[in-house]
Design a protein around this motif. Structure first.
Motif, PDB file in Angstrom:
ATOM      1  N   ALA A 260       1.698   3.825   6.416  1.00 43.23           N
ATOM      2  CA  ALA A 260       1.438   2.312   5.729  1.00 43.23           C
ATOM      3  C   ALA A 260       2.020   1.563   6.418  1.00 43.23           C
ATOM      4  CB  ALA A 260       1.173   3.326   4.170  1.00 43.23           C
TER       5      ALA A 260
ATOM      6  N   VAL B 157      -2.861   3.558   9.109  1.00 43.73           N
ATOM      7  CA  VAL B 157      -3.699   2.321   8.639  1.00 43.73           C
ATOM      8  C   VAL B 157      -3.563   1.745   9.840  1.00 43.73           C
ATOM      9  CG1 VAL B 157      -3.165   0.796   7.008  1.00 43.73           C
ATOM     10  CG2 VAL B 157      -2.276   3.003   6.248  1.00 43.73           C
TER      11      VAL B 157
ATOM     12  N   LEU C  37       0.418  -1.353  -0.346  1.00 41.43           N
ATOM     13  CA  LEU C  37       0.036   0.137  -0.269  1.00 41.43           C
ATOM     14  C   LEU C  37       1.266   0.915  -0.208  1.00 41.43           C
ATOM     15  CD1 LEU C  37      -3.194   1.243   0.290  1.00 41.43           C
ATOM     16  CD2 LEU C  37      -2.639   1.272   2.688  1.00 41.43           C
ATOM     17  N   GLY C  38       1.860   1.654   0.172  1.00 41.81           N
ATOM     18  CA  GLY C  38       2.858   2.654   0.754  1.00 41.81           C
ATOM     19  C   GLY C  38       3.801   3.324  -0.701  1.00 41.81           C
TER      20      GLY C  38
ATOM     21  N   VAL D 165      -7.151   7.442   0.006  1.00 39.79           N
ATOM     22  CA  VAL D 165      -5.785   7.694   1.425  1.00 39.79           C
ATOM     23  C   VAL D 165      -5.744   9.367   0.923  1.00 39.79           C
ATOM     24  CG1 VAL D 165      -2.989   8.211   1.725  1.00 39.79           C
ATOM     25  CG2 VAL D 165      -4.629   5.999   1.123  1.00 39.79           C
TER      26      VAL D 165
END
Length: 231
Positions: free
Chosen positions: A79, A128, A19-20, A205
């Protein structure tokens, strides 16, 4: 009035993968300036500092270093995360505590160090958590403890910073990332599991990061429509 992230400096922990990395890519495509804290290098050209986030004092120092390099911060996305599933008696204490340190304590450490910069810019924080931060399951005591902690931390932080910094709690379901790669078969998603695309979660995000001062997006749950761990 902020309605996009163009020109904004956004620090992303765990920005080299999962996700990061999807958030870093989305920020860059939107004209923002991503900065990364991670143990591995992010995409080429993205400024970063190598950091083991389990060392929370190092995480604070690295956050300040990147913030100064960026000339301030407009957003922070925490994240970074890890998990080593197993029964409490079977997971080594050092491993169990590392999960909590990376997932919870580093979240607080990075936000703490970033606060002076975010208060000046009236910026936004996105923490997160996980659907396992609202629903507990067996063999995940460290991960659930950490992610339940992120939920509580973020809700308290939102109350504390109301009027100065935007705070959003992101609760994602399972995603198609390398998160599950090192697990034994019993702890991997089954062949029929429905996992979300991290790029889709990254768009949530971006929505939170792009809100203008005074507009609070408190919590977002983003998961595949057949996510088994939510609600």
């Amino acid at each position: 009035m902020r309605n996009d992230v163009s020109g904004s400096a956004v620090l992303v922990t765990g920005g080299s993968s999962g996700l990061g990395a999807a958030v870093v890519e989305a920020v860059g495509k939107a004209g923002g300036r991503p900065y990364v804290l991670d143990r591995q290098a992010p995409a080429d050209g993205v400024p970063w500092v190598e950091c083991d986030l389990a060392d929370t004092r190092a995480a604070e120092a690295a956050t300040r270093e990147l913030a100064d390099r960026a000339g301030g911060l407009d957003g922070v996305v925490t994240a970074a995360g890890m998990d080593v599933p197993g029964r409490l008696a079977d997971v080594p204490a050092e491993t169990w505590e590392r999960v909590v340190a990376v997932d919870l304590l580093a979240t607080a450490a990075v936000v703490r160090a970033a606060l002076p910069y975010l208060e000046r810019s009236r910026g936004n924080v996105v923490t997160v958590a996980s659907t396992l931060g609202v629903k507990a399951v067996s063999d995940a005591t460290a991960y659930c403890a950490a992610k339940f902690g992120v939920v509580g931390f973020t809700r308290a932080l939102a109350a504390e910073l109301a009027g100065s910094v935007g705070v959003t709690l992101l609760v994602p379901g399972g995603m198609r990332t390398a998160f599950f790669d090192d697990r034994t078969e019993q702890y991997r998603p089954g062949p029929d599991a429905v996992l979300n695309d991290p790029a889709h979660v990254a768009q949530a995000v971006m929505f939170a990061l792009s809100q203008p001062p005074g507009c609070a997006v408190r919590e977002l749950v983003v998961c595949a429509d057949r996510e088994s761990s939510y609600p």
